[in-house]
Motif scaffolding. Structure first.
Motif, PDB file in Angstrom:
ATOM      1  N   VAL A   1      11.523   5.098  -9.166  1.00 20.78           N
ATOM      2  CA  VAL A   1      10.934   3.953  -9.688  1.00 20.78           C
ATOM      3  C   VAL A   1      11.705   2.612  -9.426  1.00 20.78           C
ATOM      4  CG1 VAL A   1       9.942   3.212 -11.932  1.00 20.78           C
ATOM      5  CG2 VAL A   1       9.710   5.742 -11.205  1.00 20.78           C
ATOM      6  N   GLU A   2      13.068   2.754  -9.773  1.00 18.90           N
ATOM      7  CA  GLU A   2      13.738   1.512  -9.412  1.00 18.90           C
ATOM      8  C   GLU A   2      13.870   1.253  -8.178  1.00 18.90           C
ATOM      9  OE1 GLU A   2      17.793   2.822 -11.049  1.00 18.90           O
ATOM     10  OE2 GLU A   2      16.832   2.557 -13.031  1.00 18.90           O
ATOM     11  N   ASP A   3      13.795   2.203  -7.180  1.00 15.04           N
ATOM     12  CA  ASP A   3      13.729   1.717  -5.794  1.00 15.04           C
ATOM     13  C   ASP A   3      12.394   0.723  -5.373  1.00 15.04           C
ATOM     14  OD1 ASP A   3      14.642   1.881  -2.880  1.00 15.04           O
ATOM     15  OD2 ASP A   3      12.897   3.426  -2.779  1.00 15.04           O
ATOM     16  N   VAL A   4      11.247   1.582  -5.979  1.00 17.97           N
ATOM     17  CA  VAL A   4      10.025   0.964  -5.842  1.00 17.97           C
ATOM     18  C   VAL A   4       9.955  -0.376  -6.350  1.00 17.97           C
ATOM     19  CG1 VAL A   4       7.493   1.082  -6.105  1.00 17.97           C
ATOM     20  CG2 VAL A   4       8.605   3.012  -5.392  1.00 17.97           C
ATOM     21  N   ALA A   5      10.475  -0.530  -7.550  1.00 19.57           N
ATOM     22  CA  ALA A   5      10.592  -1.788  -8.106  1.00 19.57           C
ATOM     23  C   ALA A   5      11.367  -2.780  -7.218  1.00 19.57           C
ATOM     24  CB  ALA A   5      11.012  -1.814  -9.555  1.00 19.57           C
TER      25      ALA A   5
ATOM     26  N   ARG B   1       0.737  -1.244   0.044  1.00 21.47           N
ATOM     27  CA  ARG B   1      -0.128   0.060   0.097  1.00 21.47           C
ATOM     28  C   ARG B   1       0.956   1.466   0.053  1.00 21.47           C
ATOM     29  NH1 ARG B   1      -3.623  -3.106   3.389  1.00 21.47           N
ATOM     30  NH2 ARG B   1      -2.349  -2.139   5.184  1.00 21.47           N
ATOM     31  N   ASP B   2       1.854   1.138   1.005  1.00 22.60           N
ATOM     32  CA  ASP B   2       2.799   2.132   0.877  1.00 22.60           C
ATOM     33  C   ASP B   2       3.564   2.546  -0.452  1.00 22.60           C
ATOM     34  OD1 ASP B   2       1.971   2.858   3.499  1.00 22.60           O
ATOM     35  OD2 ASP B   2       3.971   1.928   4.190  1.00 22.60           O
ATOM     36  N   LEU B   3       3.894   1.664  -1.182  1.00 21.60           N
ATOM     37  CA  LEU B   3       4.579   1.852  -2.509  1.00 21.60           C
ATOM     38  C   LEU B   3       3.633   2.004  -3.559  1.00 21.60           C
ATOM     39  CD1 LEU B   3       6.887  -1.375  -2.229  1.00 21.60           C
ATOM     40  CD2 LEU B   3       7.643   0.862  -1.912  1.00 21.60           C
ATOM     41  N   ASN B   4       2.432   1.893  -3.419  1.00 17.66           N
ATOM     42  CA  ASN B   4       1.461   2.299  -4.368  1.00 17.66           C
ATOM     43  C   ASN B   4       1.236   3.735  -4.263  1.00 17.66           C
ATOM     44  OD1 ASN B   4      -0.577   1.747  -6.395  1.00 17.66           O
ATOM     45  ND2 ASN B   4      -1.986   1.901  -4.725  1.00 17.66           N
ATOM     46  N   ALA B   5       1.171   4.095  -2.933  1.00 18.75           N
ATOM     47  CA  ALA B   5       1.327   5.583  -2.670  1.00 18.75           C
ATOM     48  C   ALA B   5       2.213   6.306  -3.204  1.00 18.75           C
ATOM     49  CB  ALA B   5       0.950   5.946  -1.390  1.00 18.75           C
ATOM     50  N   LYS B   6       3.452   5.666  -3.243  1.00 27.12           N
ATOM     51  CA  LYS B   6       4.766   6.334  -3.571  1.00 27.12           C
ATOM     52  C   LYS B   6       4.803   6.351  -4.958  1.00 27.12           C
ATOM     53  CE  LYS B   6       9.722   6.224  -2.937  1.00 27.12           C
ATOM     54  NZ  LYS B   6      10.835   5.694  -2.336  1.00 27.12           N
ATOM     55  N   MET B   7       4.188   5.203  -5.737  1.00 23.66           N
ATOM     56  CA  MET B   7       4.235   5.360  -7.118  1.00 23.66           C
ATOM     57  C   MET B   7       3.263   6.368  -7.670  1.00 23.66           C
ATOM     58  SD  MET B   7       6.381   3.417  -8.763  1.00 23.66           S
ATOM     59  CE  MET B   7       5.819   3.422 -10.207  1.00 23.66           C
ATOM     60  N   SER B   8       2.232   6.478  -6.917  1.00 24.63           N
ATOM     61  CA  SER B   8       1.289   7.397  -7.488  1.00 24.63           C
ATOM     62  C   SER B   8       1.779   8.601  -7.437  1.00 24.63           C
ATOM     63  CB  SER B   8       0.068   7.434  -6.560  1.00 24.63           C
ATOM     64  OG  SER B   8      -0.510   6.416  -6.751  1.00 24.63           O
ATOM     65  N   SER B   9       2.717   9.046  -6.330  1.00 25.01           N
ATOM     66  CA  SER B   9       3.261  10.474  -6.223  1.00 25.01           C
ATOM     67  C   SER B   9       4.489  10.707  -7.146  1.00 25.01           C
ATOM     68  CB  SER B   9       3.725  10.791  -4.684  1.00 25.01           C
ATOM     69  OG  SER B   9       4.723   9.894  -4.482  1.00 25.01           O
ATOM     70  N   ILE B  10       5.163   9.486  -7.574  1.00 20.32           N
ATOM     71  CA  ILE B  10       6.187   9.668  -8.276  1.00 20.32           C
ATOM     72  C   ILE B  10       5.518   9.900 -10.091  1.00 20.32           C
ATOM     73  CG2 ILE B  10       8.018   8.321  -9.659  1.00 20.32           C
ATOM     74  CD1 ILE B  10       8.386   6.857  -7.184  1.00 20.32           C
ATOM     75  N   SER B  11       4.506   9.366 -10.400  1.00 19.70           N
ATOM     76  CA  SER B  11       4.017   9.154 -11.606  1.00 19.70           C
ATOM     77  C   SER B  11       3.410  10.589 -11.853  1.00 19.70           C
ATOM     78  CB  SER B  11       3.047   8.192 -11.764  1.00 19.70           C
ATOM     79  OG  SER B  11       1.842   8.610 -10.965  1.00 19.70           O
ATOM     80  N   CYS B  12       3.200  11.679 -10.826  1.00 18.97           N
ATOM     81  CA  CYS B  12       2.671  12.712 -10.959  1.00 18.97           C
ATOM     82  C   CYS B  12       3.755  13.696 -11.010  1.00 18.97           C
ATOM     83  CB  CYS B  12       1.827  13.353  -9.607  1.00 18.97           C
ATOM     84  SG  CYS B  12       0.245  12.155  -9.640  1.00 18.97           S
ATOM     85  N   THR B  13       5.046  13.461 -10.782  1.00 22.67           N
ATOM     86  CA  THR B  13       6.188  14.244 -11.122  1.00 22.67           C
ATOM     87  C   THR B  13       6.442  14.447 -12.690  1.00 22.67           C
ATOM     88  OG1 THR B  13       7.831  12.872 -10.262  1.00 22.67           O
ATOM     89  CG2 THR B  13       6.846  14.258  -8.752  1.00 22.67           C
ATOM     90  N   GLN B  14       7.082  15.596 -12.974  1.00 22.79           N
ATOM     91  CA  GLN B  14       7.902  15.597 -14.325  1.00 22.79           C
ATOM     92  C   GLN B  14       8.914  16.361 -14.033  1.00 22.79           C
ATOM     93  OE1 GLN B  14       6.609  14.336 -17.126  1.00 22.79           O
ATOM     94  NE2 GLN B  14       4.804  13.709 -16.065  1.00 22.79           N
ATOM     95  N   PRO B  15      10.125  15.662 -14.532  1.00 20.97           N
ATOM     96  CA  PRO B  15      10.168  14.498 -15.198  1.00 20.97           C
ATOM     97  C   PRO B  15      10.258  13.387 -14.037  1.00 20.97           C
ATOM     98  CG  PRO B  15      12.512  15.473 -14.969  1.00 20.97           C
ATOM     99  CD  PRO B  15      11.357  16.533 -14.620  1.00 20.97           C
ATOM    100  N   VAL B  16       9.817  12.331 -14.455  1.00 20.44           N
ATOM    101  CA  VAL B  16       9.697  11.144 -13.673  1.00 20.44           C
ATOM    102  C   VAL B  16      11.183  10.806 -13.088  1.00 20.44           C
ATOM    103  CG1 VAL B  16       9.092   8.620 -13.313  1.00 20.44           C
ATOM    104  CG2 VAL B  16       7.744  10.133 -14.756  1.00 20.44           C
ATOM    105  N   ASP B  17      11.133  10.638 -11.774  1.00 15.77           N
ATOM    106  CA  ASP B  17      12.452  10.065 -10.938  1.00 15.77           C
ATOM    107  C   ASP B  17      12.596   8.652 -11.153  1.00 15.77           C
ATOM    108  OD1 ASP B  17      14.510   9.683  -9.313  1.00 15.77           O
ATOM    109  OD2 ASP B  17      13.553  10.676  -7.742  1.00 15.77           O
ATOM    110  N   MET B  18      13.635   8.173 -11.918  1.00 17.58           N
ATOM    111  CA  MET B  18      13.746   6.941 -12.237  1.00 17.58           C
ATOM    112  C   MET B  18      14.316   6.201 -11.302  1.00 17.58           C
ATOM    113  SD  MET B  18      12.096   6.265 -14.966  1.00 17.58           S
ATOM    114  CE  MET B  18      12.707   4.581 -15.332  1.00 17.58           C
ATOM    115  N   THR B  19      15.128   6.859 -10.406  1.00 14.44           N
ATOM    116  CA  THR B  19      16.053   6.254  -9.302  1.00 14.44           C
ATOM    117  C   THR B  19      14.629   5.846  -8.116  1.00 14.44           C
ATOM    118  OG1 THR B  19      17.704   7.725  -9.412  1.00 14.44           O
ATOM    119  CG2 THR B  19      17.602   6.576  -7.224  1.00 14.44           C
TER     120      THR B  19
END
Length: 86
Positions: free
Chosen positions: A56-60, A36-54
């Motif tokens: 995203v990799e941490d979440v993955a 659930r926490d990671l889902n929330a983090k991914m939601s906030s990451i996807s709203c940023t431009q540019p996407v922070d790939m680091t």
């Protein structure tokens, strides 16, 4: 006397099994909370431009770790405590 020993042994086995089930449930609850926490983090990451790939990799990486824990739990549930340690 033999009947008492068998009853005591059965009671001990049942108590051990219940403890293991409780521990497995607790671990599954922790995994769900982390997801659930990671889902929330991914939601906030996807709203940023540019996407922070680091990020995203941490979440993955964290999701992969959770999946590995769930796999061990699944083996343990299906085959007993020794199966999860392979």
């Amino acid at each position: 006397m033999l009947r008492t020993n068998i009853f005591s042994e059965a009671t001990a086995i049942r108590a051990t099994a219940m403890n293991e089930v409780t521990m497995l449930n607790a671990e599954l609850d922790r995994c769900k909370a982390e997801l659930r926490d990671l889902n929330a983090k991914m939601s906030s990451i996807s709203c940023t431009q540019p996407v922070d790939m680091t990020a995203v990799e941490d979440v993955a990486r964290r999701i992969r770790q959770i999946a590995e824990r769930v796999e061990v739990l699944t083996r343990t549930i299906l085959h007993g405590p020794q199966a999860g340690k392979q």
